[in-house]
Design a protein around this motif. Structure first.
Motif, PDB file in Angstrom:
ATOM      1  N   VAL A  15     -10.652   2.149  -6.103  1.00 24.68           N
ATOM      2  CA  VAL A  15     -10.957   2.941  -4.988  1.00 24.68           C
ATOM      3  C   VAL A  15      -9.955   4.149  -4.875  1.00 24.68           C
ATOM      4  N   GLN A  53      -8.531   7.909  -2.968  1.00 25.14           N
ATOM      5  CA  GLN A  53      -8.469   8.863  -1.874  1.00 25.14           C
ATOM      6  C   GLN A  53      -8.149  10.073  -2.384  1.00 25.14           C
ATOM      7  N   LYS A  97      -9.168  12.654   4.518  1.00 27.56           N
ATOM      8  CA  LYS A  97      -9.407  12.609   3.190  1.00 27.56           C
ATOM      9  C   LYS A  97     -10.457  11.859   2.589  1.00 27.56           C
ATOM     10  N   VAL A 157     -12.406   9.000   0.814  1.00 28.62           N
ATOM     11  CA  VAL A 157     -11.999   7.656   0.199  1.00 28.62           C
ATOM     12  C   VAL A 157     -13.558   7.798  -0.719  1.00 28.62           C
ATOM     13  N   HIS A 163     -15.149   5.146  -3.407  1.00 21.01           N
ATOM     14  CA  HIS A 163     -15.372   3.809  -4.309  1.00 21.01           C
ATOM     15  C   HIS A 163     -15.766   4.105  -5.376  1.00 21.01           C
ATOM     16  N   GLU A 215     -19.043   6.568  -6.457  1.00 20.96           N
ATOM     17  CA  GLU A 215     -19.314   7.389  -5.238  1.00 20.96           C
ATOM     18  C   GLU A 215     -18.638   8.978  -5.749  1.00 20.96           C
ATOM     19  N   ARG A 266      -4.819   9.741  -5.027  1.00 14.70           N
ATOM     20  CA  ARG A 266      -3.824   8.564  -4.781  1.00 14.70           C
ATOM     21  C   ARG A 266      -4.671   7.409  -4.919  1.00 14.70           C
ATOM     22  N   GLY A 267      -4.077   6.307  -5.815  1.00 16.25           N
ATOM     23  CA  GLY A 267      -4.864   4.954  -5.902  1.00 16.25           C
ATOM     24  C   GLY A 267      -4.147   3.955  -4.852  1.00 16.25           C
ATOM     25  N   GLU A 268      -4.404   2.790  -5.430  1.00 13.48           N
ATOM     26  CA  GLU A 268      -3.975   1.432  -4.624  1.00 13.48           C
ATOM     27  C   GLU A 268      -2.195   1.750  -4.799  1.00 13.48           C
ATOM     28  N   GLY A 313      -0.198   4.057  -3.745  1.00 14.09           N
ATOM     29  CA  GLY A 313       0.234   5.172  -4.061  1.00 14.09           C
ATOM     30  C   GLY A 313      -0.035   5.685  -5.600  1.00 14.09           C
ATOM     31  N   ARG A 319      -0.626   7.766  -8.215  1.00  9.54           N
ATOM     32  CA  ARG A 319      -1.218   9.233  -8.327  1.00  9.54           C
ATOM     33  C   ARG A 319      -2.119   9.404  -9.517  1.00  9.54           C
ATOM     34  N   SER A 337     -11.823   2.217   4.727  1.00  7.98           N
ATOM     35  CA  SER A 337     -12.112   3.011   5.571  1.00  7.98           C
ATOM     36  C   SER A 337     -12.333   2.408   6.987  1.00  7.98           C
ATOM     37  N   LEU A 348      -1.062   2.134   3.074  1.00  5.37           N
ATOM     38  CA  LEU A 348      -0.613   2.033   1.845  1.00  5.37           C
ATOM     39  C   LEU A 348      -1.144   1.554   0.561  1.00  5.37           C
ATOM     40  N   HIS A 349      -2.007   0.486   0.951  1.00  9.26           N
ATOM     41  CA  HIS A 349      -2.635  -0.284   0.240  1.00  9.26           C
ATOM     42  C   HIS A 349      -3.822   0.666  -0.300  1.00  9.26           C
ATOM     43  N   LEU A 350      -4.264   1.761   0.257  1.00  9.07           N
ATOM     44  CA  LEU A 350      -5.307   2.775  -0.002  1.00  9.07           C
ATOM     45  C   LEU A 350      -4.449   3.911  -0.651  1.00  9.07           C
ATOM     46  N   GLY A 351      -3.173   3.948  -0.630  1.00  9.55           N
ATOM     47  CA  GLY A 351      -2.371   4.957  -1.216  1.00  9.55           C
ATOM     48  C   GLY A 351      -2.086   6.045  -0.359  1.00  9.55           C
ATOM     49  N   ASP A 352      -2.176   6.080   1.037  1.00  8.14           N
ATOM     50  CA  ASP A 352      -2.183   7.458   1.887  1.00  8.14           C
ATOM     51  C   ASP A 352      -0.569   7.181   2.611  1.00  8.14           C
ATOM     52  N   THR A 353       0.213   7.713   1.917  1.00  9.79           N
ATOM     53  CA  THR A 353       1.673   7.499   2.349  1.00  9.79           C
ATOM     54  C   THR A 353       1.774   8.221   3.828  1.00  9.79           C
ATOM     55  N   ALA A 387       6.012   3.556  -2.674  1.00 13.80           N
ATOM     56  CA  ALA A 387       4.520   4.272  -3.123  1.00 13.80           C
ATOM     57  C   ALA A 387       4.583   5.769  -3.776  1.00 13.80           C
ATOM     58  N   ASP A 388       5.715   6.286  -3.078  1.00 12.42           N
ATOM     59  CA  ASP A 388       5.993   7.738  -3.671  1.00 12.42           C
ATOM     60  C   ASP A 388       6.768   7.799  -4.938  1.00 12.42           C
TER      61      ASP A 388
END
Lengths: 324, 441
Positions: free
Chosen positions: A231, A233, A259, A261, A263, A266, A303-305, A307, A309, B280, B306-311, B339-340
């Protein structure tokens, strides 16, 4: 990541005193937990979760139980998949594996690394970090006590699909009371880099409306398909336009939307309105020899799991201009 | 993705019968219990999003409840005339319970003096963290092969369910959750009133914790994570009903109990959504829950981002922390730095934590930072100190074993020694026995 050892240019048949170990440093992951009530707990009060069902022990109550995710981090469990657009990061450890009472001493240990890419670029030498620890620059050698480790980290931006080979060369000198010699070995680690995002674009010219100026406008649409197994984002899509052109972003950044997401499998559709800036038509715009107008390149960041990049940019996008 | 929460209850049944689409479909009733009366609650997304928030559960604020108070208990339909105690002989069949494999236990534990004998009672096994032994003892008692005492009475619901819960919970604690999911299938449909609702008291005979655990195990067993989301909602409806009853009866402690159970279910729904990769949806759902002021919800939300990567969103959660939950804010910001890939900054933040307060997470994360900074020796020292201080979470052992793999060709020796060290630790409810996977053996 499969690997192969090469005992290159080393006439000595003895096993090496130094070993090299690698680990791909993808992002560390948040550990999951499944809190359960302890068995035999009284039915009339809410009991604290069984301590063994929590991810870690905390006296300061930092655990968000009964939530699934916990803040403790696991080192990467496996190599995982490598995708175009990501930065490949890997730690290389050269270890003195001699027993503490060995007569030999290990000096001047050096690690070098190269990445062989599938394209014509061939082989690239990699920079080794961190900049300055163990009192030595990455280029210089380090003396290792028995059981000691020299750790280096390499980073490499993955830009091509296909077979990549990370070649790690370790050299060191092995000294006894009476003699010394320099030894070298090389290990190859092979992995496949896959496509992460498929970008399809379409350009259509907008009919000039009656009351607007004569500046020409185009709509640039792009479909971004997540073809990875993770997944992601989307962070940003930006158009890097050529001189004489301006653009208007019609996507989530423009209206403060969430933003998107994506999958695996998708697709997100994005859209830009590209328009001429200059007053003199065609004056500022350059056409290619076959009559195409180049808009510029589309850059997509995600960004993925935890963070992880990713960023990639398309080739030059453009449209054929009808003669006026 | 929040449509998952608003799925009409008609879809709650099994989806085995695809052919039935062509016929007029009758909603399957198998997963519906007597407590499903209030179906309307799940139909609107807005209502469903806030359903699990305890604030909205008091009858005064819930017009649908006050309009139609469900005073009369829904009547299950026992086919035979008089009420009889339920027979749970079907849970006492030896073939339900799998033998537990010793192969994945390191020799340091297998051959330890600390291995309990067969005479140790279950509560002591639990207190000392011998979960494998407790799971075995529970199954033995259920199947009647235990030496002391008489064989189990198939009508003794209390004892049977307590043992069954011990069995299943212990299996999840020893990394045998898939086995637990298999064994939980024996319970079939826990919402079946004819099987599980007492005819006289109209109470569910299985304890609440078993019903909650069963939701996850059943979803795993059927390979259908979305089932868990729906089953948690079913339980939530029942919890809400109990809150209402307790309020009417002015029973404060019961009310608090059910409120905390409801809150827990809300968090578990978020977990189930994460497991089905609906991140989401999970974020949206967490956003609908009420913060209890302990910082846990803010941390949960941040971890999800964070799991999703959205800091950026994770940092927003940190900024919403109150002064009392300063630690939570620091944890979130340090994780955001990681994460960053700002490991230097993250390391400083972890180092600022009070070293006097025992927190395994802070130590482990500090060590992880050091490894990403190329300072593996320092990271290794921290992890080893944590083990020496008596800590032994899966993550700590896994990370230290990974560090050993990086630091030596002879890492098997180091990992073996680590397993011996951990086997010599004091037994505690944190769990004593470990598996090979913990040491990457």
């Amino acid at each position: 990541m499969s690997h192969q050892a090469y005992a290159s240019h080393d006439p000595v048949k003895e096993p090496h005193s130094v070993s090299v170990k690698v680990l791909r440093l993808s992002q560390p992951s948040l550990v999951t937990q499944y809190p359960v009530d302890p068995p035999f707990s009284p039915p009339t009060t809410k009991s604290q979760p069984a301590p063994a069902s929590l991810a870690y022990k905390s006296a300061s109550n930092t655990n968000p139980d009964p939530f699934l995710l916990s803040p403790i981090l696991n080192l990467p469990v496996s190599f995982g998949s490598a995708y175009v657009g990501e930065t490949f990061s890997c730690t290389l450890c050269a270890n003195n594996d001699l027993p503490p009472d060995a007569a030999k001493r290990i000096r001047d240990v050096r690690i070098e690394a190269e990445m062989k890419t599938p394209g014509l670029g061939g082989t690239q030498k990699l920079e080794l970090g961190p900049a300055n620890i163990h009192g030595a620059t990455p280029a210089g050698g380090v003396d290792l006590e028995p059981g000691g480790t020299l750790q280096r980290i390499v980073g490499f931006d993955l830009k091509e699909e296909g077979n990549h080979v990370l070649a790690v060369t370790v050299s060191y000198s092995e000294a006894t009371e009476t003699s010394g010699r320099t030894r070298t070995f090389r290990k190859l680690y092979q992995f496949i880099c896959k496509a992460s995002l498929i970008v399809r674009t379409k350009v259509s010219a907008l009919e000039p409306s009656a009351n607007s100026s004569s500046y020409r406008k185009w709509v640039l649409e792009a479909q971004l398909e997540n073809c990875s197994e993770d997944v992601i984002q989307l962070e940003k899509v930006v158009l890097d336009v050529e001189e004489g052109l301006g653009y208007q972003d019609c996507n989530w950044l423009s209206d403060g939307d969430k933003k998107p997401v994506l999958h695996p499998g998708e697709i997100e559709q994005v859209c830009f309105l590209v328009q001429e800036k200059g007053a003199d038509a065609d004056g500022g715009l350059r056409l290619t020899t076959d009559g195409r107008l180049i808009f510029g390149v589309l850059g997509i960041g995600w960004r993925g799991e935890m963070g992880c990049r990713g960023f990639l940019s398309t080739g030059k996008l453009g449209a054929r201009i009808a003669a006026r | 993705m929040s449509d998952l929460l608003s799925t009409p209850p008609q879809d709650q049944g099994h989806r085995r019968n695809k052919a039935s689409i062509t016929r007029a479909t009758r909603p399957r009733s198998s997963t519906k219990g007597p407590l499903d009366a209030d179906n309307g609650l799940l139909t609107s997304p807005a209502a469903s999003a806030s359903q699990l928030s305890p604030t909205l559960m008091s009858p005064a604020r819930s017009p649908s409840n006050t309009a139609h108070p469900r005073q009369a208990p829904p009547s299950p339909t026992p086919q035979l005339g008089e009420a009889r105690p339920k027979d749970f002989a079907f849970l006492l069949q030896p073939e339900i319970y799998h033998p537990l494999n010793l192969q994945n236990i390191p020799p340091a534990f297998r051959n330890s003096q600390k291995q309990p004998g067969p005479e140790v009672p279950i509560d002591q096994l639990l207190a000392k963290g011998h979960f494998r032994a407790a799971a075995i003892a529970a199954a033995q008692e259920l199947t009647g092969s235990v030496i002391n005492g008489s064989s189990i009475d198939p009508h003794d619901a209390n004892r049977i369910f307590r043992l069954l819960y011990t069995r299943l919970a212990c299996l999840t604690l020893i990394d045998a959750t898939s086995l637990a999911a298999q064994e939980a299938k024996a319970l079939e449909d826990l919402n079946d009133p004819r099987r599980y609702i007492d005819d006289i008291t109209n109470e569910h005979l299985a304890p609440w914790e078993l019903r909650v655990l069963h939701v996850r195990l059943q979803a795993l067993g059927f390979g259908d994570p979305r089932r868990a989301v729906m089953s948690y909602h079913d339980l939530a409806r029942e919890a809400r009903e109990n809150i209402r009853k307790a309020s009417l009866a002015h029973d404060n402690s019961a009310r608090e109990l059910w409120k905390s159970r409801l809150h827990e279910l809300g968090i578990k729904v978020a977990g189930a959504l994460i497991e089905m990769d609906d991140l989401s949806g999970a974020a949206h759902h967490l956003g609908s829950l009420r913060d209890r002021g302990d910082g846990k919800l803010a941390l949960s939300k941040a971890l999800l981002w964070l799991h999703l990567g959205d800091t950026r969103n994770a940092k927003l959660c940190a900024s919403q922390c109150s002064e009392d939950t300063e630690n939570v804010e620091k944890i979130i910001l340090a994780l955001c730095d990681m994460a960053d890939s700002n490991y230097e900054l993250a390391l400083q933040k972890w180092q600022e934590f009070d070293i006097m307060a025992v927190d395994e997470m802070v130590g482990v994360n500090q060590a992880v930072c050091l490894i990403y900074l190329g300072r593996i020796q320092e990271g290794r020292t921290i992890l080893e100190k944590l083990v020496d201080s008596g800590l032994s979470s899966h993550t700590l052992l896994f990370n230290l074993s990974t560090t050993y793999e990086l630091c030596s060709e002879r890492n098997r020796l180091l990992k073996g020694r680590l397993s011996e060290k951990v086997a010599n630790m004091e037994e505690s409810p944190f769990g004593w026995e470990k598996t090979n996977a913990d040491f990457k053996l």
